[in-house]
Scaffold this motif. Structure first.
Motif, PDB file in Angstrom:
ATOM      1  N   GLN B 214      24.189  26.392  36.184  1.00 53.90           N
ATOM      2  CA  GLN B 214      25.103  26.231  37.168  1.00 53.90           C
ATOM      3  C   GLN B 214      26.051  27.520  37.380  1.00 53.90           C
ATOM      4  N   THR B 215      26.378  27.934  36.213  1.00 54.74           N
ATOM      5  CA  THR B 215      27.219  29.235  36.042  1.00 54.74           C
ATOM      6  C   THR B 215      26.291  30.284  36.562  1.00 54.74           C
ATOM      7  N   ILE B 216      25.084  30.455  35.730  1.00 55.36           N
ATOM      8  CA  ILE B 216      24.463  31.518  35.971  1.00 55.36           C
ATOM      9  C   ILE B 216      24.009  31.779  37.747  1.00 55.36           C
ATOM     10  N   HIS B 217      23.559  30.659  38.251  1.00 52.84           N
ATOM     11  CA  HIS B 217      23.020  30.569  39.568  1.00 52.84           C
ATOM     12  C   HIS B 217      24.016  30.618  40.709  1.00 52.84           C
ATOM     13  N   ILE B 218      25.236  29.639  40.345  1.00 51.18           N
ATOM     14  CA  ILE B 218      26.048  29.388  41.392  1.00 51.18           C
ATOM     15  C   ILE B 218      27.486  30.217  41.246  1.00 51.18           C
ATOM     16  N   LEU B 224      30.842  37.259  43.356  1.00 51.14           N
ATOM     17  CA  LEU B 224      30.113  38.245  42.973  1.00 51.14           C
ATOM     18  C   LEU B 224      31.056  39.448  44.063  1.00 51.14           C
ATOM     19  N   PRO B 225      31.257  38.899  45.387  1.00 46.89           N
ATOM     20  CA  PRO B 225      32.033  39.806  46.204  1.00 46.89           C
ATOM     21  C   PRO B 225      33.643  40.312  45.532  1.00 46.89           C
ATOM     22  N   MET B 226      34.309  39.309  44.762  1.00 45.76           N
ATOM     23  CA  MET B 226      35.346  39.545  44.223  1.00 45.76           C
ATOM     24  C   MET B 226      35.274  40.658  43.089  1.00 45.76           C
ATOM     25  N   ILE B 227      34.139  40.547  42.446  1.00 51.29           N
ATOM     26  CA  ILE B 227      33.853  41.306  41.298  1.00 51.29           C
ATOM     27  C   ILE B 227      33.709  42.794  41.683  1.00 51.29           C
ATOM     28  N   ILE B 228      32.919  42.901  42.661  1.00 48.93           N
ATOM     29  CA  ILE B 228      32.450  44.094  43.440  1.00 48.93           C
ATOM     30  C   ILE B 228      33.861  44.804  44.148  1.00 48.93           C
ATOM     31  N   LEU B 229      34.690  43.864  44.700  1.00 48.41           N
ATOM     32  CA  LEU B 229      35.865  44.397  45.390  1.00 48.41           C
ATOM     33  C   LEU B 229      36.792  44.939  44.235  1.00 48.41           C
ATOM     34  N   LEU B 230      37.045  44.261  43.229  1.00 51.03           N
ATOM     35  CA  LEU B 230      37.987  44.845  41.830  1.00 51.03           C
ATOM     36  C   LEU B 230      37.354  46.042  41.559  1.00 51.03           C
ATOM     37  N   THR B 231      35.851  46.031  41.251  1.00 48.07           N
ATOM     38  CA  THR B 231      35.404  47.053  40.556  1.00 48.07           C
ATOM     39  C   THR B 231      35.594  48.415  41.603  1.00 48.07           C
ATOM     40  N   THR B 232      35.277  48.205  42.731  1.00 47.85           N
ATOM     41  CA  THR B 232      35.316  49.548  43.596  1.00 47.85           C
ATOM     42  C   THR B 232      36.605  49.778  43.965  1.00 47.85           C
ATOM     43  N   LEU B 233      37.542  48.997  43.981  1.00 48.02           N
ATOM     44  CA  LEU B 233      38.986  49.435  44.057  1.00 48.02           C
ATOM     45  C   LEU B 233      39.568  50.095  42.906  1.00 48.02           C
ATOM     46  N   SER B 234      39.002  49.874  41.737  1.00 50.37           N
ATOM     47  CA  SER B 234      39.784  50.476  40.339  1.00 50.37           C
ATOM     48  C   SER B 234      39.121  51.930  40.514  1.00 50.37           C
ATOM     49  N   ILE B 235      37.965  51.969  41.102  1.00 51.12           N
ATOM     50  CA  ILE B 235      37.323  53.485  40.959  1.00 51.12           C
ATOM     51  C   ILE B 235      38.391  54.537  41.513  1.00 51.12           C
ATOM     52  N   GLY B 236      39.434  53.910  42.694  1.00 52.00           N
ATOM     53  CA  GLY B 236      40.417  55.103  43.157  1.00 52.00           C
ATOM     54  C   GLY B 236      41.415  55.257  42.040  1.00 52.00           C
ATOM     55  N   GLY B 237      41.481  54.546  41.085  1.00 53.66           N
ATOM     56  CA  GLY B 237      42.793  54.629  40.289  1.00 53.66           C
ATOM     57  C   GLY B 237      42.122  55.400  38.993  1.00 53.66           C
ATOM     58  N   ILE B 238      40.858  55.959  38.791  1.00 55.61           N
ATOM     59  CA  ILE B 238      40.352  56.258  37.729  1.00 55.61           C
ATOM     60  C   ILE B 238      40.753  57.318  36.994  1.00 55.61           C
ATOM     61  N   LEU B 239      41.836  58.322  37.620  1.00 56.40           N
ATOM     62  CA  LEU B 239      42.312  59.387  37.040  1.00 56.40           C
ATOM     63  C   LEU B 239      43.733  58.984  36.741  1.00 56.40           C
ATOM     64  N   LYS B 302      32.305  48.401  52.736  1.00 55.95           N
ATOM     65  CA  LYS B 302      30.882  48.224  53.142  1.00 55.95           C
ATOM     66  C   LYS B 302      30.290  46.896  52.466  1.00 55.95           C
ATOM     67  N   PHE B 303      30.900  46.864  50.936  1.00 58.03           N
ATOM     68  CA  PHE B 303      30.107  45.586  50.480  1.00 58.03           C
ATOM     69  C   PHE B 303      30.668  44.665  50.582  1.00 58.03           C
ATOM     70  N   THR B 304      31.995  44.268  50.824  1.00 61.99           N
ATOM     71  CA  THR B 304      32.759  43.153  50.980  1.00 61.99           C
ATOM     72  C   THR B 304      33.642  43.047  52.235  1.00 61.99           C
ATOM     73  N   ASP B 305      33.502  43.594  53.027  1.00 66.92           N
ATOM     74  CA  ASP B 305      34.541  43.715  54.377  1.00 66.92           C
ATOM     75  C   ASP B 305      35.926  43.728  54.060  1.00 66.92           C
ATOM     76  N   TYR B 306      36.253  44.384  52.742  1.00 70.29           N
ATOM     77  CA  TYR B 306      37.847  44.131  52.691  1.00 70.29           C
ATOM     78  C   TYR B 306      38.517  45.475  53.273  1.00 70.29           C
ATOM     79  N   ARG B 307      39.368  45.094  53.982  1.00 65.99           N
ATOM     80  CA  ARG B 307      40.328  46.295  54.660  1.00 65.99           C
ATOM     81  C   ARG B 307      41.761  45.959  54.191  1.00 65.99           C
ATOM     82  N   ILE B 308      42.390  47.100  53.984  1.00 66.18           N
ATOM     83  CA  ILE B 308      43.931  46.831  53.845  1.00 66.18           C
ATOM     84  C   ILE B 308      44.854  46.580  54.993  1.00 66.18           C
ATOM     85  N   PHE B 309      44.400  47.346  55.972  1.00 62.27           N
ATOM     86  CA  PHE B 309      45.091  47.165  57.244  1.00 62.27           C
ATOM     87  C   PHE B 309      44.530  46.199  58.305  1.00 62.27           C
TER      88      PHE B 309
END
Lengths: 294, 309
Positions: B214-218, B224-239, B302-309
């Motif tokens: 259940q963990t693997i398949h559900i 996944l959307p949340m994981i992708i969102l947090l990963t992509t957002l953290s790219i912005g702060g990489i420096l 693009k991946f998660t439809d997340y927008r800040i405004f």
């Protein structure tokens, strides 16, 4: 849900519990250790004999702290900063979020303003130019240097703006027909409805002011003006920064600096430790308001 | 009907503007403060292109074009600093996501509410404390005669100078950052798990899937959307490898392995008074960060439809 557990599951459950208890201890034990060191005799602390229980229990550090004014002066500065800063930040966030939450049709300059603020989230002048502006505007060594440069937190403003947007339109149409202007609308209708969101932002602002230390170091030329966290950071980075009286010095040598330092750090953590359990559920709610979207 | 049409009558620009005046007034204080303290410093960026002398000011300092940039790129430490910044942040991003994710999944398996709450509370605690006091705690734990070394001594391992060795120091920076932030991200992941439709689990159970399946398949696909969102957002702060944290913990012996762009700018600007060089590095960092933030927000949208405004 009421299926019988297999043997594998039982083993997993026990292992999982043990692991999570270990993680829990990771979160708490460092602070228990700090408290234990601060309540131990200095010789035991320096010899590294203290783990989670005080060795040669003594409250000498805390007594010294109670008589020493530096700690309390910086605490008082922090209290002033938190109160003033929070009022100003919260007020600005609220009155700025409202107009920007209106539709473009109602407020035609909305997009221009939104970009005006949004750009500052992503691009800044950097440390040195900011320092120079603060200096030029005469804020150095005043409490305003800690409050005004960050007075509008754009991120919280966007959070509140999104919350305002979800308020049903019927409500403000009804209020407008009753003759309400924008100020009335904001303070009589929007604010009471948004209390959960505002409480969350308030908490984040308070904790932010309480915790920040670097701006104190940067903008305060004289250590007497340091807020608590900046004062504590000087204790951590260098052991004897302050000039202390000869009398105090001899007492300090008796007692040793390690336990005193840990006592001060612990006192700096204590207020957060005391209120934290009560506030934690609001934070959890706030994080999920701010981040999770369907 | 009549009243309605008069309400919706098209207003002239002036009439509409008068209606909008209160909203402009609401924005005035924030606009003024933002102009002074956010846009004001941006003017200071010009000194990256000048040989800035404080007693001459911006208008009289001489222009040097890109010389400051040439100077910083040729600094012997510059490559090392970029490498440190990048290495520290990438590890922080990776571990800062995986550790809370694993914790959230494990915590989700715990059915006892009280136990689960105690864990959440204690793991979340360091998040509320500043690096100033956490720095104190870390020094205490890792000092030569601190508890970590005492435990090592129990296993007959010689004491380690954690805070004075380049290799260890970097691990401590990364580890303590993960420790501080794991409660926060764990809560976000738990919220994502709660949002998964429970009927999926019931269906899986009927089909004979055990908890692991259940963990693997559900659960994981649901998060996944949340994981992708947090990963992509953290790219912005990489420096941003953690200015506060590194500044409070480091010392000259570990500059080599722990100096990142922000701490280097701080030392160069405020201690060595090389304002122009510091501003040039600051600008270099801001421009790259801006590009990364733009990229990360685009990817998140693009991946998660997340927008800040």
């Amino acid at each position: 849900m009421f299926y019988k557990k297999t043997r594998g599951q039982k083993i997993f459950d026990v292992t999982n519990m043990c692991f999570l208890i270990f993680v829990t201890l990771l979160g708490v034990l460092p602070f228990v250790h700090l408290l234990a060191v601060s309540l131990s005799s200095n010789s035991a602390a320096v010899a590294g004999e203290v783990f989670f229980l005080p060795v040669d229990f003594t409250t000498a550090s805390y007594q010294f702290l109670a008589e020493n004014s530096d700690f309390f002066i910086s605490l008082w500065i922090t209290v002033k900063r938190v109160v003033l800063g929070t009022i100003i930040n919260l007020f600005l966030v609220i009155i700025t979020a409202y107009p920007l939450s209106r539709k473009n049709k109602e407020f035609r300059f909305r997009t221009i303003y939104v970009w005006f603020f949004a750009i500052t989230m992503f691009f800044g002048g950097g440390l040195i130019p900011t320092y120079m502006v603060v200096k030029e505007t005469g804020l150095l060594d005043t409490i305003w240097a800690l409050i005004l440069p960050g007075a509008l937190n754009v991120f919280y403003m966007v959070m509140l703006l999104n919350f305002f947007r979800n308020i049903p339109k019927d409500l403000d149409e009804a209020a407008i027909i009753d003759g309400a202007g924008h100020w009335t609308l904001l303070f009589k209708i929007y604010l009471p409805i948004s209390l959960p969101a505002i409480a969350t932002i308030l908490l984040f602002i308070v904790v932010g002011h309480w915790n920040s230390w670097f701006d104190g170091i940067l903008y305060m030329n004289s250590p007497e003006n340091y807020p608590l966290q900046s004062y504590l950071s000087t204790l951590i980075t260098s052991i004897n920064v302050q000039a202390i009286s000869v009398e105090d010095l001899s007492k300090l040598q008796e007692m040793g600096s390690k336990t005193l330092r840990t006592a001060q750090i612990f006192m700096g953590i204590l207020p957060v430790l005391l209120v934290y359990p009560f506030l934690q559920k609001y934070f959890i709610k706030g994080i999920t308001i701010g981040s999770v979207k369907e | 009907m009549k009243a309605n049409s008069s309400l919706e009558r098209k207003l002239s620009f002036k009439e509409q503007f008068i209606k909008e005046i209160p909203m402009h007034i609401m924005l005035i204080p924030a606009v003024i403060l933002t102009l002074i303290y956010s846009y004001g410093p941006m003017v200071g960026i010009v000194m990256a292109f000048q040989d800035f002398q404080p007693y001459l000011g911006f208008s009289k300092s001489s222009w040097v074009g890109l010389d400051n940039f040439k100077y910083i790129f040729n600094l012997p430490d510059f490559g090392q600093i970029l490498y440190n910044t990048f290495l520290i942040s990438v590890w922080k991003v990776i571990l800062g996501l995986i550790v809370p994710l694993v914790l959230a999944l494990l915590l989700n398996e715990v059915r006892k509410v009280l136990f689960s709450r105690v864990i959440q509370t204690s793991v979340f605690l360091p998040y509320f404390l500043s690096w100033a006091v956490l720095g104190g705690v870390i020094f205490e734990l890792f000092s030569l005669n601190g508890p970590i070394n005492s435990i090592l001594g129990f296993f007959h391992i010689d004491p380690i100078m954690f805070m004075g060795s380049n290799g260890w120091f970097r691990s401590i920076i990364i580890g303590s950052d993960v420790w501080k932030g794991m409660g926060y991200n764990m809560i976000i992941f738990l919220a994502a798990i709660v949002g998964i439709n429970p009927s999926l689990y019931e269906a899986a159970e009927v089909d004979g899937a055990n908890r692991w399946k259940q963990t693997i398949h559900i659960t994981l696909p649901g998060m996944l959307p949340m994981i992708i969102l947090l990963t992509t957002l953290s790219i912005g702060g990489i420096l941003n490898a953690g200015f506060d944290q590194i500044l409070i913990l480091y010392n000259p012996t570990v500059y080599q392995g722990a100096d990142v762009i922000d701490t280097f700018v701080y030392r160069l600007g405020l201690f060595d008074q090389q304002y122009s060089a510091a501003a040039a590095i600051g600008l270099f960092k801001s421009v790259i960060s801006l590009g990364l933030v733009g990229l990360s927000y685009y990817l998140a949208y693009k991946f998660t439809d997340y927008r800040i405004f």
